[in-house]
Design an enzyme around this catalytic site. Structure first.
Site, PDB file in Angstrom:
ATOM      1  N   ASP A   1     -13.510 -13.258 -12.050  1.00  0.00           N
ATOM      2  CA  ASP A   1     -12.075 -13.480 -12.148  1.00  0.00           C
ATOM      3  C   ASP A   1     -11.416 -12.255 -12.786  1.00  0.00           C
ATOM      4  O   ASP A   1     -11.585 -12.005 -13.984  1.00  0.00           O
ATOM      5  CB  ASP A   1     -11.813 -14.734 -12.990  1.00  0.00           C
ATOM      6  CG  ASP A   1     -10.353 -15.143 -13.008  1.00  0.00           C
ATOM      7  OD1 ASP A   1      -9.475 -14.269 -12.878  1.00  0.00           O
ATOM      8  OD2 ASP A   1     -10.085 -16.346 -13.157  1.00  0.00           O
ATOM      9  N   GLY A   2     -10.651 -11.520 -12.000  1.00  0.00           N
ATOM     10  CA  GLY A   2     -10.036 -10.308 -12.503  1.00  0.00           C
ATOM     11  C   GLY A   2      -8.984 -10.558 -13.564  1.00  0.00           C
ATOM     12  O   GLY A   2      -8.800  -9.734 -14.470  1.00  0.00           O
TER      13      GLY A   2
ATOM     14  N   HIS B   1      -7.753  -8.697  -7.733  1.00  0.00           N
ATOM     15  CA  HIS B   1      -8.121  -9.527  -6.569  1.00  0.00           C
ATOM     16  C   HIS B   1      -8.412  -8.586  -5.405  1.00  0.00           C
ATOM     17  O   HIS B   1      -7.608  -8.442  -4.488  1.00  0.00           O
ATOM     18  CB  HIS B   1      -6.995 -10.502  -6.222  1.00  0.00           C
ATOM     19  CG  HIS B   1      -6.696 -11.479  -7.313  1.00  0.00           C
ATOM     20  ND1 HIS B   1      -5.985 -11.137  -8.440  1.00  0.00           N
ATOM     21  CD2 HIS B   1      -7.019 -12.804  -7.448  1.00  0.00           C
ATOM     22  CE1 HIS B   1      -5.882 -12.208  -9.234  1.00  0.00           C
ATOM     23  NE2 HIS B   1      -6.500 -13.222  -8.652  1.00  0.00           N
TER      24      HIS B   1
ATOM     25  N   GLU C   1     -13.542  -9.538  -7.623  1.00  0.00           N
ATOM     26  CA  GLU C   1     -13.390 -10.447  -6.483  1.00  0.00           C
ATOM     27  C   GLU C   1     -14.256 -11.676  -6.719  1.00  0.00           C
ATOM     28  O   GLU C   1     -15.441 -11.563  -7.050  1.00  0.00           O
ATOM     29  CB  GLU C   1     -13.790  -9.761  -5.186  1.00  0.00           C
ATOM     30  CG  GLU C   1     -13.733 -10.642  -3.959  1.00  0.00           C
ATOM     31  CD  GLU C   1     -12.383 -11.322  -3.770  1.00  0.00           C
ATOM     32  OE1 GLU C   1     -12.369 -12.551  -3.500  1.00  0.00           O
ATOM     33  OE2 GLU C   1     -11.348 -10.644  -3.905  1.00  0.00           O
TER      34      GLU C   1
ATOM     35  N   HIS D   1       0.804  -1.218   0.000  1.00  0.00           N
ATOM     36  CA  HIS D   1       0.000   0.000   0.000  1.00  0.00           C
ATOM     37  C   HIS D   1       0.841   1.273   0.000  1.00  0.00           C
ATOM     38  O   HIS D   1       0.463   2.272  -0.621  1.00  0.00           O
ATOM     39  CB  HIS D   1      -0.982  -0.031   1.178  1.00  0.00           C
ATOM     40  CG  HIS D   1      -2.016  -1.093   1.034  1.00  0.00           C
ATOM     41  ND1 HIS D   1      -2.535  -1.799   2.099  1.00  0.00           N
ATOM     42  CD2 HIS D   1      -2.627  -1.592  -0.082  1.00  0.00           C
ATOM     43  CE1 HIS D   1      -3.428  -2.668   1.653  1.00  0.00           C
ATOM     44  NE2 HIS D   1      -3.493  -2.566   0.342  1.00  0.00           N
TER      45      HIS D   1
ATOM     46  N   ASP E   1      -2.687  -9.145  -7.443  1.00  0.00           N
ATOM     47  CA  ASP E   1      -2.208  -9.685  -6.162  1.00  0.00           C
ATOM     48  C   ASP E   1      -3.076 -10.846  -5.667  1.00  0.00           C
ATOM     49  O   ASP E   1      -3.759 -10.746  -4.658  1.00  0.00           O
ATOM     50  CB  ASP E   1      -2.124  -8.585  -5.099  1.00  0.00           C
ATOM     51  CG  ASP E   1      -3.470  -7.952  -4.796  1.00  0.00           C
ATOM     52  OD1 ASP E   1      -4.375  -8.032  -5.642  1.00  0.00           O
ATOM     53  OD2 ASP E   1      -3.627  -7.401  -3.691  1.00  0.00           O
TER      54      ASP E   1
ATOM     55  N   SER F   1      -6.804  -2.356  -0.706  1.00  0.00           N
ATOM     56  CA  SER F   1      -6.394  -1.573  -1.877  1.00  0.00           C
ATOM     57  C   SER F   1      -7.561  -0.820  -2.517  1.00  0.00           C
ATOM     58  O   SER F   1      -7.395   0.352  -2.898  1.00  0.00           O
ATOM     59  CB  SER F   1      -5.726  -2.493  -2.902  1.00  0.00           C
ATOM     60  OG  SER F   1      -4.605  -3.139  -2.355  1.00  0.00           O
TER      61      SER F   1
END
Length: 290
Positions: free
Chosen positions: A147-148, A42, A122, A19, A168, A104
């Site tokens: 699914d990103g 994610h 997500e 971050h 991530d 995030s």
């Protein structure tokens, strides 16, 4: 993996590194007026209660944000990037008691300008419900249950030709490493000038050890030109030491890093290592290539 819940790990040393670096990148990228697209593949729940049953089970935040939260723990001078990070976390904890930690998406939403936009993905149903509740409804930030990695292709390149993509996953599944590499390779072919930040854990798996080198090879083998990269790691303790030997540190590999990021991390990483290190064995690295 649908078994993974970030609430157990929110605010740990890996989150601090990730971050702080993300906010430093955003600060630089937003110096241009051109709209910016932010993508989090994610996203998790967006915000976490540190007094929840999940967070209190492992209390990883105590050796992360907890070590730099109180003023007496922050020996001056505090690096600029850390100051910005702490200021953001204080907005969720205005009374000075550390009860909430932003994910995030929360950091991204806080920083969005009127012309910017964000897309969050997500897969976990419970985390997705929390994400929707923790980000502003409608407008510039949108969340999708999916699914990103698979969704990324359709978003690139954005109309403004400017994007910051955070990748991530949990890496609980060994296949995640190869999946990230494949998606990243396709992304840079489609949009070579995007900023791609890939977080990864330092753990005792061969895939994890080889991962930074594979990402470097990807960047340097990109066509028609090599892609600049930056690799930063922060190890809170040596492998096999500490209360949580499973993950002793983490790294962030950035393709097309903003030019100011190297300076920000050069100032920040030694400071973080001195305060987040456990047992006097903390280390950090910072490497880059054109």
């Amino acid at each position: 993996m649908l078994s993974y819940r970030h609430a157990f790990h929110a605010g740990n040393h890996a989150d601090v590194l990730k971050h702080v670096a993300l906010l430093a990148m955003l600060e630089h990228l937003q110096k241009k007026d051109t709209p910016l697209l932010v993508v989090d593949t994610h996203a998790g729940g967006g915000m976490y209660r540190l007094d929840s049953e999940a967070a209190r089970k492992l209390v990883e935040f105590q050796d992360g944000i907890g070590r730099i939260w109180q003023p007496e723990s922050r020996i001056s001078p505090i690096p600029h990037a850390v100051e910005g990070y702490l200021a953001a976390v204080r907005e969720l904890n205005p009374d000075g008691m550390l009860r909430h930690y932003p994910g995030s998406p929360w950091f991204f939403c806080r920083a969005l300008r009127p012309t910017d936009s964000a897309r969050f993905f997500e897969l976990h149903p419970n985390e997705f419900r929390a994400l929707v509740a923790n980000i502003p409804a409608g407008g510039r930030a949108r969340a999708a249950h999916g699914d990103g990695l698979q969704a990324l292709k359709a978003l690139l390149p954005p109309p403004s030709r400017r994007a910051l993509v955070l990748i991530d996953p949990s890496y609980e599944n060994r296949a995640d490493y190869e999946a990230v590499e494949d998606v990243l390779r396709a992304a840079v072919k489609r949009f070579a000038t995007g900023v791609y930040a890939v977080w990864y854990p330092q753990i005792a798996r061969s895939e994890a050890r080889k991962f930074p080198g594979r990402l470097q090879k990807l960047a340097e083998g990109a066509s028609p030109r090599k892609i600049p990269w930056l690799s930063a790691t922060l190890s809170a303790h040596a492998a096999g030491e500490g209360d949580l030997p499973g993950m002793w540190g983490s790294g962030l590999f950035v393709l097309n890093p903003p030019w100011a990021l190297a300076k920000a991390l050069t100032d920040t990483l030694p400071w973080l290592a001195a305060r987040l290190g456990q047992g006097g064995s903390a280390t950090w690295t910072l490497n880059s290539g054109e």
